[in-house]
Scaffold this motif. Structure first.
Motif, PDB file in Angstrom:
ATOM      1  N   LEU A  79       1.080  -1.060  -0.262  1.00 40.77           N
ATOM      2  CA  LEU A  79       0.061  -0.442   0.249  1.00 40.77           C
ATOM      3  C   LEU A  79       0.479   1.144  -0.352  1.00 40.77           C
ATOM      4  CD1 LEU A  79      -2.538  -0.565   2.073  1.00 40.77           C
ATOM      5  CD2 LEU A  79      -2.921  -0.480   0.110  1.00 40.77           C
ATOM      6  N   PHE A  80       1.935   1.105   0.858  1.00 44.05           N
ATOM      7  CA  PHE A  80       2.977   2.448   0.671  1.00 44.05           C
ATOM      8  C   PHE A  80       4.011   2.091  -0.345  1.00 44.05           C
ATOM      9  CE2 PHE A  80       1.007   2.405   4.698  1.00 44.05           C
ATOM     10  CZ  PHE A  80       0.377   4.272   4.990  1.00 44.05           C
ATOM     11  N   ASP A  81       3.805   1.706  -1.515  1.00 48.31           N
ATOM     12  CA  ASP A  81       4.775   0.949  -2.659  1.00 48.31           C
ATOM     13  C   ASP A  81       4.455   2.356  -3.607  1.00 48.31           C
ATOM     14  OD1 ASP A  81       6.420   0.086  -4.728  1.00 48.31           O
ATOM     15  OD2 ASP A  81       5.554  -1.383  -5.399  1.00 48.31           O
ATOM     16  N   TRP A  82       4.336   3.133  -3.151  1.00 43.10           N
ATOM     17  CA  TRP A  82       4.174   4.942  -4.190  1.00 43.10           C
ATOM     18  C   TRP A  82       4.920   4.633  -4.824  1.00 43.10           C
ATOM     19  CZ3 TRP A  82       3.620   8.434   0.098  1.00 43.10           C
ATOM     20  CH2 TRP A  82       1.624   7.959   1.120  1.00 43.10           C
ATOM     21  N   ARG A  83       5.187   5.119  -6.077  1.00 45.85           N
ATOM     22  CA  ARG A  83       6.467   5.378  -7.158  1.00 45.85           C
ATOM     23  C   ARG A  83       5.415   6.567  -7.824  1.00 45.85           C
ATOM     24  NH1 ARG A  83       6.226  -0.484  -9.766  1.00 45.85           N
ATOM     25  NH2 ARG A  83       6.406  -2.047  -7.363  1.00 45.85           N
ATOM     26  N   PRO A  84       5.999   8.086  -7.844  1.00 41.30           N
ATOM     27  CA  PRO A  84       6.471   8.813  -7.765  1.00 41.30           C
ATOM     28  C   PRO A  84       6.681   9.290  -9.706  1.00 41.30           C
ATOM     29  CG  PRO A  84       6.568   8.996  -6.405  1.00 41.30           C
ATOM     30  CD  PRO A  84       6.196   8.012  -6.048  1.00 41.30           C
ATOM     31  N   GLY A  85       8.429   8.635  -9.262  1.00 38.85           N
ATOM     32  CA  GLY A  85       9.113   8.698 -10.581  1.00 38.85           C
ATOM     33  C   GLY A  85       8.517   8.070 -11.643  1.00 38.85           C
ATOM     34  N   ASP A  86       7.728   6.876 -10.841  1.00 36.33           N
ATOM     35  CA  ASP A  86       7.280   6.170 -12.848  1.00 36.33           C
ATOM     36  C   ASP A  86       6.162   6.072 -12.855  1.00 36.33           C
ATOM     37  OD1 ASP A  86       9.817   4.823 -12.252  1.00 36.33           O
ATOM     38  OD2 ASP A  86       9.282   3.316 -10.355  1.00 36.33           O
ATOM     39  N   GLY A  87       5.965   7.742 -12.610  1.00 38.69           N
ATOM     40  CA  GLY A  87       4.080   7.634 -12.893  1.00 38.69           C
ATOM     41  C   GLY A  87       2.665   7.347 -12.276  1.00 38.69           C
ATOM     42  N   ASP A  88       3.179   7.362 -10.967  1.00 46.58           N
ATOM     43  CA  ASP A  88       1.985   6.590 -10.143  1.00 46.58           C
ATOM     44  C   ASP A  88       1.541   7.719 -10.109  1.00 46.58           C
ATOM     45  OD1 ASP A  88       2.397   4.202  -9.919  1.00 46.58           O
ATOM     46  OD2 ASP A  88       2.872   3.725  -7.544  1.00 46.58           O
ATOM     47  N   THR A  89       0.026   7.767 -10.311  1.00 45.95           N
ATOM     48  CA  THR A  89      -0.609   9.722 -10.057  1.00 45.95           C
ATOM     49  C   THR A  89      -0.778   9.749  -8.843  1.00 45.95           C
ATOM     50  OG1 THR A  89      -2.735   8.287 -11.185  1.00 45.95           O
ATOM     51  CG2 THR A  89      -0.989   9.099 -13.050  1.00 45.95           C
ATOM     52  N   GLY A  90      -0.953   9.113  -8.424  1.00 45.05           N
ATOM     53  CA  GLY A  90      -0.994   8.876  -6.583  1.00 45.05           C
ATOM     54  C   GLY A  90      -1.691   7.468  -5.515  1.00 45.05           C
ATOM     55  N   PRO A  91      -1.071   7.990  -4.503  1.00 43.42           N
ATOM     56  CA  PRO A  91      -1.005   6.358  -3.466  1.00 43.42           C
ATOM     57  C   PRO A  91      -2.240   5.326  -4.326  1.00 43.42           C
ATOM     58  CG  PRO A  91      -1.345   8.660  -2.363  1.00 43.42           C
ATOM     59  CD  PRO A  91      -1.718   9.064  -3.689  1.00 43.42           C
ATOM     60  N   GLU A  92      -3.050   5.768  -4.519  1.00 40.00           N
ATOM     61  CA  GLU A  92      -4.757   5.056  -5.140  1.00 40.00           C
ATOM     62  C   GLU A  92      -3.644   4.193  -6.299  1.00 40.00           C
ATOM     63  OE1 GLU A  92      -4.408   8.133  -5.874  1.00 40.00           O
ATOM     64  OE2 GLU A  92      -5.705   8.815  -3.977  1.00 40.00           O
ATOM     65  N   THR A  93      -2.919   4.783  -6.569  1.00 40.37           N
ATOM     66  CA  THR A  93      -1.566   3.005  -7.586  1.00 40.37           C
ATOM     67  C   THR A  93      -1.265   1.988  -6.937  1.00 40.37           C
ATOM     68  OG1 THR A  93      -2.131   4.924  -9.013  1.00 40.37           O
ATOM     69  CG2 THR A  93      -0.605   3.545  -9.989  1.00 40.37           C
ATOM     70  N   ALA A  94      -1.428   2.463  -5.756  1.00 33.43           N
ATOM     71  CA  ALA A  94       0.081   1.572  -4.572  1.00 33.43           C
ATOM     72  C   ALA A  94      -1.258   0.960  -3.954  1.00 33.43           C
ATOM     73  CB  ALA A  94       0.604   2.070  -3.198  1.00 33.43           C
TER      74      ALA A  94
ATOM     75  N   HIS B  47      11.380  13.355  -9.890  1.00 33.41           N
ATOM     76  CA  HIS B  47      10.875  11.246 -10.416  1.00 33.41           C
ATOM     77  C   HIS B  47      11.584  11.010  -8.714  1.00 33.41           C
ATOM     78  CE1 HIS B  47      10.271  11.503 -14.241  1.00 33.41           C
ATOM     79  NE2 HIS B  47      11.288  12.257 -14.458  1.00 33.41           N
ATOM     80  N   VAL B  48      10.943  11.285  -7.646  1.00 31.18           N
ATOM     81  CA  VAL B  48      11.403  11.322  -6.311  1.00 31.18           C
ATOM     82  C   VAL B  48      11.441   9.841  -5.839  1.00 31.18           C
ATOM     83  CG1 VAL B  48      10.502  11.127  -3.910  1.00 31.18           C
ATOM     84  CG2 VAL B  48      10.817  13.458  -5.503  1.00 31.18           C
ATOM     85  N   LEU B  49      11.987   9.159  -5.147  1.00 25.19           N
ATOM     86  CA  LEU B  49      12.166   7.614  -4.889  1.00 25.19           C
ATOM     87  C   LEU B  49      11.259   7.406  -3.744  1.00 25.19           C
ATOM     88  CD1 LEU B  49      15.291   5.799  -6.457  1.00 25.19           C
ATOM     89  CD2 LEU B  49      13.086   6.107  -6.947  1.00 25.19           C
ATOM     90  N   ILE B  50      10.236   6.674  -2.580  1.00 25.67           N
ATOM     91  CA  ILE B  50       9.827   6.532  -2.161  1.00 25.67           C
ATOM     92  C   ILE B  50      10.846   5.443  -1.560  1.00 25.67           C
ATOM     93  CG2 ILE B  50       7.771   6.109  -0.709  1.00 25.67           C
ATOM     94  CD1 ILE B  50       8.098   9.269  -1.985  1.00 25.67           C
ATOM     95  N   HIS B  51      11.081   5.872  -0.351  1.00 23.90           N
ATOM     96  CA  HIS B  51      11.199   4.595   0.929  1.00 23.90           C
ATOM     97  C   HIS B  51      10.330   4.365   2.224  1.00 23.90           C
ATOM     98  CE1 HIS B  51      15.002   4.034  -1.192  1.00 23.90           C
ATOM     99  NE2 HIS B  51      15.175   5.288  -1.511  1.00 23.90           N
ATOM    100  N   THR B  52      10.012   2.990   2.701  1.00 26.18           N
ATOM    101  CA  THR B  52       8.844   2.219   3.681  1.00 26.18           C
ATOM    102  C   THR B  52       9.980   1.643   4.377  1.00 26.18           C
ATOM    103  OG1 THR B  52       7.694   1.197   2.932  1.00 26.18           O
ATOM    104  CG2 THR B  52       7.016   3.122   2.587  1.00 26.18           C
ATOM    105  N   THR B  53       9.207   1.842   5.803  1.00 23.52           N
ATOM    106  CA  THR B  53      10.031   0.743   6.620  1.00 23.52           C
ATOM    107  C   THR B  53       8.618   0.531   7.322  1.00 23.52           C
ATOM    108  OG1 THR B  53      12.442   2.132   6.965  1.00 23.52           O
ATOM    109  CG2 THR B  53      11.908  -0.136   8.379  1.00 23.52           C
TER     110      THR B  53
END
Length: 192
Positions: free
Chosen positions: A78-93, A126-132
């Protein structure tokens, strides 16, 4: 009162008594028509238990016999956000995570609220999102053979681009249920 009226009254009384007796008998049969799980199987009584279909990649090797593993995989997805790859929002994850959730859980889930300008800046640079994610040790409802409830805290960190972004923290309340494989049946994420 005439004889005819008395007979009609008796017939009505007998019919009402028979109806009441039939209704009482029906209520004592104990049928619940599949609405409750009284047997500890995780499957409503009257329903059949079938294995869930295999999960697609990247979860083909996910241990679905372990509720903790399933919960962490779902929150991570659910937090595998990829805005740099074209995800348009958290809904994509959320849409990518659907195989780990029941349809009802996926449809009712409201993603972590990210302001649109922030997400757009992440996309542009093209920010990368990292989660823990960590499972909380706080008190929770008792585990059963078929349900597992926990609170999971996720640290969200954006890197890359020319934007300095503060870390975000999300709290997810999750219920995983054996159906017979463990599956997320309820999930709510709150910003903290």
């Amino acid at each position: 009162m005439t004889t005819r009226t008395r007979r009609r009254s008796r017939r009505l009384a007998v019919a009402l008594a028979l109806t009441a007796t039939a209704l009482a008998a029906c209520s004592r049969t104990g049928h619940d028509y599949g609405e409750h799980d009284d047997h500890g199987t995780g499957v409503p009584s009257g329903a059949t238990s079938q294995a869930l279909p295999p999960l697609p990649a990247p979860w083909t090797d996910l241990d679905r016999t372990n509720p903790e593993t399933v919960a962490l995989a779902a929150v991570t997805a659910l937090f595998d956000w990829r805005p740099g790859d074209g995800d348009t929002g958290p809904e994509t994850a959320r849409d990518r995570a659907r195989p780990l959730l029941t349809p009802r859980a996926a449809d009712s889930y409201r993603p972590y609220p990210i302001p649109r300008p922030l997400w757009q800046s992440w996309m542009n640079t093209h920010v990368l999102i990292h989660t823990t994610s960590d499972i909380s040790s706080e008190q929770h409802p008792a585990d059963t053979a078929v349900t597992w409830h926990r609170k999971i805290t996720t640290l969200i960190h954006a890197t890359g681009g020319s934007i300095t972004t503060a870390d975000l923290i999300a709290t997810t309340l999750i219920t995983v249920t054996a159906q017979p494989d463990w599956t997320v049946t309820e999930i709510t994420t709150l910003p903290t």
